[in-house]
Design a protein around this motif. Structure first.
Motif, PDB file in Angstrom:
ATOM      1  N   GLY A 181      37.144  52.904  43.460  1.00 53.52           N
ATOM      2  CA  GLY A 181      36.059  51.972  43.156  1.00 53.52           C
ATOM      3  C   GLY A 181      36.509  50.819  42.285  1.00 53.52           C
ATOM      4  O   GLY A 181      36.181  49.652  42.540  1.00 53.52           O
ATOM      5  N   LEU A 182      37.279  51.128  41.244  1.00 52.96           N
ATOM      6  CA  LEU A 182      37.754  50.083  40.345  1.00 52.96           C
ATOM      7  C   LEU A 182      38.695  49.115  41.061  1.00 52.96           C
ATOM      8  O   LEU A 182      38.599  47.887  40.888  1.00 52.96           O
ATOM      9  CB  LEU A 182      38.465  50.710  39.146  1.00 52.96           C
ATOM     10  N   GLU A 183      39.584  49.645  41.880  1.00 51.39           N
ATOM     11  CA  GLU A 183      40.552  48.778  42.541  1.00 51.39           C
ATOM     12  C   GLU A 183      39.940  48.026  43.716  1.00 51.39           C
ATOM     13  O   GLU A 183      40.364  46.901  44.018  1.00 51.39           O
ATOM     14  CB  GLU A 183      41.778  49.588  42.946  1.00 51.39           C
ATOM     15  N   ALA A 184      38.939  48.604  44.354  1.00 47.59           N
ATOM     16  CA  ALA A 184      38.209  47.851  45.374  1.00 47.59           C
ATOM     17  C   ALA A 184      37.529  46.633  44.740  1.00 47.59           C
ATOM     18  O   ALA A 184      37.530  45.525  45.306  1.00 47.59           O
ATOM     19  CB  ALA A 184      37.172  48.744  46.055  1.00 47.59           C
ATOM     20  N   ALA A 185      36.968  46.829  43.552  1.00 47.49           N
ATOM     21  CA  ALA A 185      36.329  45.715  42.847  1.00 47.49           C
ATOM     22  C   ALA A 185      37.353  44.666  42.434  1.00 47.49           C
ATOM     23  O   ALA A 185      37.092  43.454  42.535  1.00 47.49           O
ATOM     24  CB  ALA A 185      35.579  46.244  41.615  1.00 47.49           C
ATOM     25  N   ALA A 186      38.521  45.117  41.974  1.00 49.20           N
ATOM     26  CA  ALA A 186      39.566  44.173  41.583  1.00 49.20           C
ATOM     27  C   ALA A 186      40.068  43.370  42.775  1.00 49.20           C
ATOM     28  O   ALA A 186      40.314  42.157  42.675  1.00 49.20           O
ATOM     29  CB  ALA A 186      40.724  44.938  40.933  1.00 49.20           C
ATOM     30  N   LEU A 187      40.206  44.027  43.920  1.00 50.63           N
ATOM     31  CA  LEU A 187      40.631  43.323  45.126  1.00 50.63           C
ATOM     32  C   LEU A 187      39.591  42.302  45.567  1.00 50.63           C
ATOM     33  O   LEU A 187      39.930  41.174  45.947  1.00 50.63           O
ATOM     34  CB  LEU A 187      40.885  44.337  46.253  1.00 50.63           C
ATOM     35  N   ALA A 188      38.327  42.692  45.511  1.00 52.17           N
ATOM     36  CA  ALA A 188      37.259  41.769  45.902  1.00 52.17           C
ATOM     37  C   ALA A 188      37.198  40.565  44.960  1.00 52.17           C
ATOM     38  O   ALA A 188      36.984  39.430  45.395  1.00 52.17           O
ATOM     39  CB  ALA A 188      35.917  42.499  45.912  1.00 52.17           C
ATOM     40  N   GLU A 189      37.402  40.808  43.683  1.00 51.79           N
ATOM     41  CA  GLU A 189      37.408  39.708  42.707  1.00 51.79           C
ATOM     42  C   GLU A 189      38.495  38.696  43.051  1.00 51.79           C
ATOM     43  O   GLU A 189      38.264  37.478  43.030  1.00 51.79           O
ATOM     44  CB  GLU A 189      37.635  40.280  41.315  1.00 51.79           C
TER      45      GLU A 189
END
Length: 328
Positions: A181-189
């Motif tokens: 979840g955290l890295e999906a958010a970082a990728l989307a950012e």
């Protein structure tokens, strides 16, 4: 340890096909293009060497010619050595083109070759490729990628990170959903909001996480943002870096998507890119051709077989079709 009887029989049949007043290309296609595992092909090479005191690959190079020779030799080569030679050839071709045309850009197909070697197979395979590369060329793969004059950052940073990576891959490898979840958010950012797929955090995630963890991260990305990460990479950036990043993402989690696109690319336009077509079908056959054929048909509304038939000829065509296998 004596070679297996089947390997000896194959070696003897190959010898008959390359002796006399001409080569029996059809027999070579049937023997070498058959559905033999890498281990079985290694046994045939060993049996041939023990029986005839010469390298099978050297004999094939001497007897065959053109695209047919290139395809047969590439398929008959040990997979780790094949990966090392493909990577080295891509770097050499890119450097030569850079010197000729005074450009600092590596072509997509050469960068694809490096991404395939680094990402499409298992971590243990990449370790074997790096070992074979050092043995064959006297330098490390990551050093040569870093030193390639045709590569510029951030693409160089991505490719160096990919080829030097070792991902933990076991049947019991656990997925951390919180990290996903955290890295999906970082990728989307980075990709959707800042439109910077080349940032260090993206490179870190893609080049270090296990394939199972990446699948979980990319699934979370799709759930949270309504689009696949590959779609967003293409939508928000048209740079070469973005193209190669998308290919790496595919090779890591859905290699059939990358190989289907590589095959399609090789046959579009004026003339066929035989080097890319050969590499994609040979490497794809090792990874899993059935899924590639399904993906190809779904995306391009035609078949690999029909496109190969339309763009190639002779024994080269026959050998590629043998590797592709039957299609409805």
């Amino acid at each position: 340890m004596a070679p297996a009887p089947a390997a000896v029989a194959d070696a003897e049949s190959i010898r008959k096909a390359v002796q006399g007043w001409g080569t029996d290309e059809r027999s070579l296609t049937e023997i070498l293009g058959g559905r033999r595992t890498p281990t079985q092909r290694a046994e045939v090479r060993r049996a041939y060497a023990e029986l005839y005191r010469e390298s099978l690959l050297d004999r094939l190079r001497a007897e065959l010619s053109g695209d047919f020779r290139d395809a047969v030799v590439l398929w008959a080569t040990d997979p780790a050595e094949r990966g090392a030679r493909l990577a080295n050839a891509a770097l050499a071709a890119a450097a030569a083109a850079g010197g000729k045309w005074r450009t600092a850009a590596m072509s997509d197909q050469h960068a694809w070759a490096l991404a395939e070697v680094a990402c499409a197979s298992s971590p243990d395979h990449l370790v074997a490729v790096r070992r074979a590369y050092r043995s064959l060329f006297g330098s490390s793969l990551e050093e040569d990628v870093a030193a390639c004059s045709a590569l510029q950052d951030p693409l160089r940073k991505l490719l160096v990170s990919l080829v030097r990576s070792y991902r933990c891959e076991t049947d019991t490898d656990l997925v951390d959903e919180d990290v996903a979840g955290l890295e999906a958010a970082a990728l989307a950012e980075a990709i959707r909001k800042r439109k910077q797929p080349h940032c260090d955090e993206v490179i870190r995630i893609v080049s270090t996480r296990s394939k199972r963890q990446l699948r979980a991260t990319f699934e979370r990305y799709q759930q949270d943002h309504g689009a696949g990460i590959d779609e967003d990479i293409a939508k928000h950036s048209s740079s070469q870096f973005a193209k190669i990043l998308r290919s790496a993402v595919w090779c890591l989690t859905s290699p059939e998507k990358h190989f289907a696109e590589a095959i399609r690319y090789s046959i579009l336009g004026f003339g066929t890119d035989e080097d890319t077509l050969t590499r994609a079908i040979v490497s794809g056959a090792e990874i899993g051709m059935d899924k590639i054929k399904e993906e190809y048909k779904a995306r391009f509304k035609t078949t690999v077989t029909s496109d190969v038939v339309g763009d190639t000829s002779g024994y080269y065509k026959d050998f590629l079709l043998t590797l592709v296998g039957s299609e409805d």
